[in-house]
Design a protein around this motif. Structure first.
Motif, PDB file in Angstrom:
ATOM      1  N   UNK A 135       0.979  -1.107   0.248  1.00  9.64           N
ATOM      2  CA  UNK A 135       0.097  -0.080   0.189  1.00  9.64           C
ATOM      3  C   UNK A 135       0.830   1.108   0.034  1.00  9.64           C
ATOM      4  N   UNK A 136       1.320   1.796  -1.000  1.00  2.13           N
ATOM      5  CA  UNK A 136       2.095   2.990  -1.295  1.00  2.13           C
ATOM      6  C   UNK A 136       3.396   2.697  -0.624  1.00  2.13           C
ATOM      7  N   UNK A 137       4.023   3.213   0.433  1.00  3.53           N
ATOM      8  CA  UNK A 137       5.260   2.902   0.847  1.00  3.53           C
ATOM      9  C   UNK A 137       5.055   1.824   2.131  1.00  3.53           C
ATOM     10  N   UNK A 138       4.058   1.070   2.164  1.00  2.38           N
ATOM     11  CA  UNK A 138       4.110   0.127   3.230  1.00  2.38           C
ATOM     12  C   UNK A 138       3.820  -1.348   2.585  1.00  2.38           C
ATOM     13  N   UNK A 139       4.698  -2.276   3.081  1.00  5.19           N
ATOM     14  CA  UNK A 139       4.420  -3.662   2.987  1.00  5.19           C
ATOM     15  C   UNK A 139       4.093  -4.380   3.930  1.00  5.19           C
ATOM     16  N   UNK A 140       2.932  -4.925   4.112  1.00  3.08           N
ATOM     17  CA  UNK A 140       2.305  -5.790   5.358  1.00  3.08           C
ATOM     18  C   UNK A 140       2.034  -7.110   5.176  1.00  3.08           C
ATOM     19  N   UNK A 141       1.889  -7.747   6.277  1.00  4.33           N
ATOM     20  CA  UNK A 141       1.496  -9.174   6.405  1.00  4.33           C
ATOM     21  C   UNK A 141       0.688  -9.289   7.443  1.00  4.33           C
ATOM     22  N   UNK A 142      -0.369 -10.421   7.452  1.00  7.08           N
ATOM     23  CA  UNK A 142      -1.099 -10.811   8.338  1.00  7.08           C
ATOM     24  C   UNK A 142      -1.379 -12.222   8.309  1.00  7.08           C
ATOM     25  N   UNK A 143      -1.011 -13.154   9.435  1.00 11.40           N
ATOM     26  CA  UNK A 143      -1.233 -14.552   9.209  1.00 11.40           C
ATOM     27  C   UNK A 143      -2.783 -14.772   9.407  1.00 11.40           C
ATOM     28  N   UNK A 144      -3.130 -15.990   8.888  1.00 14.89           N
ATOM     29  CA  UNK A 144      -4.609 -16.521   9.060  1.00 14.89           C
ATOM     30  C   UNK A 144      -4.826 -16.566  10.388  1.00 14.89           C
TER      31      UNK A 144
END
Length: 127
Positions: A83-92
């Motif tokens: 998202x723009x300048x962000x890279x994110x992660x969320x587990x199940x």
């Protein structure tokens, strides 16, 4: 002879509101920035609580133009996005264990030459 110059491309971590405490954050990454190299892969470790958001705020270089950033390896046990300048992660939800993802950035230098920089993130999801 061409000399490779490292680029600092990511440093800040962010976590979703509601971290349990400063001693037990929902999101853990190195507390320092890391440098990447042209056309190379840089390993990084991340620890995240199950189902919580964790990610990187991307840095930049002052000599190269960033053209794009994309998730180049999807995690097997969660979701990753840019998202723009962000890279994110969320587990199940309720998943605990290892996961892995990668993102790649495409740059153009001052001479018009394009190159990539890939960050591989080894993720440990904890309860």
């Amino acid at each position: 002879m061409r000399v490779a110059i490292p680029m600092v491309v990511a440093v800040s971590l962010f976590a979703a509101a509601g971290s349990t405490s400063a001693a037990q954050p929902d999101c853990g990454l190195p507390a320092y920035g890391f440098a990447t190299w042209e056309n190379a892969v840089t390993p990084v470790a991340m620890t995240v609580r199950a189902g919580k958001l964790c990610g990187l705020k991307l840095g930049n270089t002052d000599t190269n133009r960033m053209d794009s950033t994309f998730v180049s390896r999807r995690p097997a046990h969660g979701a990753a996005s840019v998202h723009g300048i962000y890279v994110d992660y969320r587990s199940r939800p309720n998943y605990v264990g290892p996961d892995r993802m990668a993102y790649t950035r495409v740059f153009t230098d001052r001479t018009g030459r394009r190159f990539t920089s890939t960050i591989e993130i080894d993720i440990t999801v904890v309860p």
